[in-house]
Design a protein around this motif. Structure first.
Motif, PDB file in Angstrom:
ATOM      1  N   PHE A  45      -2.588   9.814  -8.284  1.00 42.49           N
ATOM      2  CA  PHE A  45      -2.005  10.081  -9.764  1.00 42.49           C
ATOM      3  C   PHE A  45      -0.886   9.207 -10.207  1.00 42.49           C
ATOM      4  N   MET A  46      -1.193   8.881 -11.213  1.00 41.36           N
ATOM      5  CA  MET A  46       0.103   7.760 -11.930  1.00 41.36           C
ATOM      6  C   MET A  46       0.243   8.268 -13.189  1.00 41.36           C
ATOM      7  N   ASP A  47       1.438   8.154 -13.493  1.00 39.49           N
ATOM      8  CA  ASP A  47       2.055   8.713 -15.055  1.00 39.49           C
ATOM      9  C   ASP A  47       2.419   7.223 -15.817  1.00 39.49           C
ATOM     10  N   VAL A  48       3.029   7.319 -16.672  1.00 37.89           N
ATOM     11  CA  VAL A  48       3.457   6.165 -17.474  1.00 37.89           C
ATOM     12  C   VAL A  48       4.374   5.362 -16.535  1.00 37.89           C
ATOM     13  N   ALA A  49       4.922   5.869 -15.637  1.00 41.03           N
ATOM     14  CA  ALA A  49       5.747   4.796 -14.608  1.00 41.03           C
ATOM     15  C   ALA A  49       4.910   3.883 -14.179  1.00 41.03           C
ATOM     16  N   GLY A  50       3.863   4.140 -13.664  1.00 36.70           N
ATOM     17  CA  GLY A  50       2.795   3.002 -13.225  1.00 36.70           C
ATOM     18  C   GLY A  50       2.606   1.881 -14.043  1.00 36.70           C
ATOM     19  N   LEU A  51       2.517   1.986 -15.474  1.00 35.40           N
ATOM     20  CA  LEU A  51       2.474   1.199 -16.515  1.00 35.40           C
ATOM     21  C   LEU A  51       3.790   0.227 -16.266  1.00 35.40           C
ATOM     22  N   HIS A  52       4.809   0.987 -16.134  1.00 30.37           N
ATOM     23  CA  HIS A  52       6.107   0.136 -16.075  1.00 30.37           C
ATOM     24  C   HIS A  52       6.006  -0.765 -14.773  1.00 30.37           C
ATOM     25  N   LEU A  53       5.640  -0.171 -13.894  1.00 34.70           N
ATOM     26  CA  LEU A  53       5.743  -0.773 -12.506  1.00 34.70           C
ATOM     27  C   LEU A  53       4.553  -2.019 -12.667  1.00 34.70           C
ATOM     28  N   LEU A  54       3.245  -1.779 -13.115  1.00 35.73           N
ATOM     29  CA  LEU A  54       2.408  -2.816 -13.156  1.00 35.73           C
ATOM     30  C   LEU A  54       2.527  -3.749 -14.298  1.00 35.73           C
ATOM     31  N   PHE A  55       3.199  -3.520 -15.314  1.00 39.39           N
ATOM     32  CA  PHE A  55       3.271  -4.539 -16.349  1.00 39.39           C
ATOM     33  C   PHE A  55       4.605  -4.854 -16.769  1.00 39.39           C
ATOM     34  N   LEU A  66      -8.156   1.503  -6.971  1.00 39.07           N
ATOM     35  CA  LEU A  66      -7.694   2.473  -8.102  1.00 39.07           C
ATOM     36  C   LEU A  66      -8.681   3.743  -8.156  1.00 39.07           C
ATOM     37  N   ARG A  67      -8.015   4.866  -8.170  1.00 42.21           N
ATOM     38  CA  ARG A  67      -8.827   6.137  -8.172  1.00 42.21           C
ATOM     39  C   ARG A  67      -8.813   6.606  -9.689  1.00 42.21           C
ATOM     40  N   PRO A  68      -9.798   7.564  -9.856  1.00 50.12           N
ATOM     41  CA  PRO A  68     -10.276   7.997 -11.333  1.00 50.12           C
ATOM     42  C   PRO A  68      -9.201   8.211 -12.070  1.00 50.12           C
ATOM     43  N   GLN A  69      -7.975   8.970 -11.728  1.00 52.14           N
ATOM     44  CA  GLN A  69      -7.222   9.229 -12.692  1.00 52.14           C
ATOM     45  C   GLN A  69      -6.051   7.810 -13.229  1.00 52.14           C
ATOM     46  N   PRO A  70      -5.607   7.182 -12.176  1.00 56.13           N
ATOM     47  CA  PRO A  70      -5.023   5.979 -12.542  1.00 56.13           C
ATOM     48  C   PRO A  70      -5.927   5.020 -13.385  1.00 56.13           C
ATOM     49  N   LEU A  71      -6.946   4.868 -12.907  1.00 58.24           N
ATOM     50  CA  LEU A  71      -7.745   4.077 -13.887  1.00 58.24           C
ATOM     51  C   LEU A  71      -7.903   4.374 -15.107  1.00 58.24           C
ATOM     52  N   ARG A  72      -8.225   5.681 -15.446  1.00 57.69           N
ATOM     53  CA  ARG A  72      -8.308   6.060 -16.791  1.00 57.69           C
ATOM     54  C   ARG A  72      -7.066   5.786 -17.521  1.00 57.69           C
ATOM     55  N   ALA A 118       0.950  -1.439  -0.121  1.00 55.24           N
ATOM     56  CA  ALA A 118      -0.056  -0.027   0.118  1.00 55.24           C
ATOM     57  C   ALA A 118       0.785   1.195   0.026  1.00 55.24           C
ATOM     58  N   LEU A 119       0.588   2.079  -0.664  1.00 53.62           N
ATOM     59  CA  LEU A 119       1.382   3.483  -0.757  1.00 53.62           C
ATOM     60  C   LEU A 119       0.527   4.597  -0.735  1.00 53.62           C
ATOM     61  N   ARG A 120       1.062   5.703  -0.294  1.00 52.29           N
ATOM     62  CA  ARG A 120       0.483   7.102  -0.124  1.00 52.29           C
ATOM     63  C   ARG A 120       1.305   8.069  -0.950  1.00 52.29           C
ATOM     64  N   GLY A 121       0.649   8.408  -1.963  1.00 52.49           N
ATOM     65  CA  GLY A 121       1.270   9.410  -2.869  1.00 52.49           C
ATOM     66  C   GLY A 121       1.230   8.830  -4.518  1.00 52.49           C
ATOM     67  N   ASP A 122       1.701   9.806  -5.385  1.00 52.91           N
ATOM     68  CA  ASP A 122       1.895   9.465  -6.680  1.00 52.91           C
ATOM     69  C   ASP A 122       2.863   8.469  -7.137  1.00 52.91           C
ATOM     70  N   ILE A 123       2.486   7.943  -8.121  1.00 51.42           N
ATOM     71  CA  ILE A 123       3.478   6.889  -8.929  1.00 51.42           C
ATOM     72  C   ILE A 123       3.985   7.731 -10.026  1.00 51.42           C
ATOM     73  N   ASP A 124       5.404   8.189 -10.196  1.00 46.53           N
ATOM     74  CA  ASP A 124       6.018   8.581 -11.197  1.00 46.53           C
ATOM     75  C   ASP A 124       7.511   8.218 -11.346  1.00 46.53           C
ATOM     76  N   PHE A 125       8.258   8.821 -12.136  1.00 49.36           N
ATOM     77  CA  PHE A 125       9.448   8.068 -12.339  1.00 49.36           C
ATOM     78  C   PHE A 125      10.499   8.325 -11.095  1.00 49.36           C
ATOM     79  N   THR A 126      10.243   9.487 -10.244  1.00 48.26           N
ATOM     80  CA  THR A 126      10.800   9.436  -8.921  1.00 48.26           C
ATOM     81  C   THR A 126      10.540   8.387  -7.947  1.00 48.26           C
ATOM     82  N   THR A 127       9.192   8.146  -8.131  1.00 46.05           N
ATOM     83  CA  THR A 127       8.843   7.102  -7.161  1.00 46.05           C
ATOM     84  C   THR A 127       9.059   5.700  -7.540  1.00 46.05           C
ATOM     85  N   LEU A 128       9.066   5.523  -8.650  1.00 46.00           N
ATOM     86  CA  LEU A 128       9.327   4.221  -9.378  1.00 46.00           C
ATOM     87  C   LEU A 128      10.402   3.335  -8.826  1.00 46.00           C
TER      88      LEU A 128
END
Length: 110
Positions: free
Chosen positions: A51-61, A78-84, A15-25
């Motif tokens: 919030f999740m940018d393309v780094a989230g796709l790298h993490l999950l896939f 999943l919140r609205p933006q990561p789900l979208r 479980a995480l609190r915060g955004d997923i981006d290339f800094t947090t990847l």
């Protein structure tokens, strides 16, 4: 970012609190890589990830390392933006971004 890992038998919940981006990847990958080999199910809890940018796709896939190929990865909260983002990726390239693997209760994307 705050990351909490809970292991129950062969299931790990990260479980995480915060955004997923290339800094947090990198710390997120390190957390998943540090799980014991006997963990066969990994659940990412994104309830507090607005919030999740393309780094989230790298993490999950990302392909699993050979010694972790039996590990099943799923996502909850999943919140609205990561789900979208996930839906857009699956719509663009369903073979690469197979949501039925990541979200077992999701209907197949056509």
């Amino acid at each position: 970012m705050n990351i909490t890992t809970t292991i129950d038998g062969t299931t790990a919940r990260i479980a995480l609190r915060g955004d997923i981006d290339f800094t947090t990847l990198p710390p997120l990958r390190s957390t998943a890589d540090a799980l014991p080999a006997y963990v066969t199910d990994l659940l990412w809890d994104l309830s507090h990830t607005p919030f999740m940018d393309v780094a989230g796709l790298h993490l999950l896939f990302a392909p699993a390392p050979p010694n972790r190929s039996n590990r099943r990865t799923t996502v909850t909260g999943l919140r609205p933006q990561p789900l979208r983002l996930l839906l857009l990726a699956a719509d663009t390239n369903p073979a690469t971004f197979d949501l039925t693997r990541l979200l077992p209760d999701a209907p197949p994307v056509r």
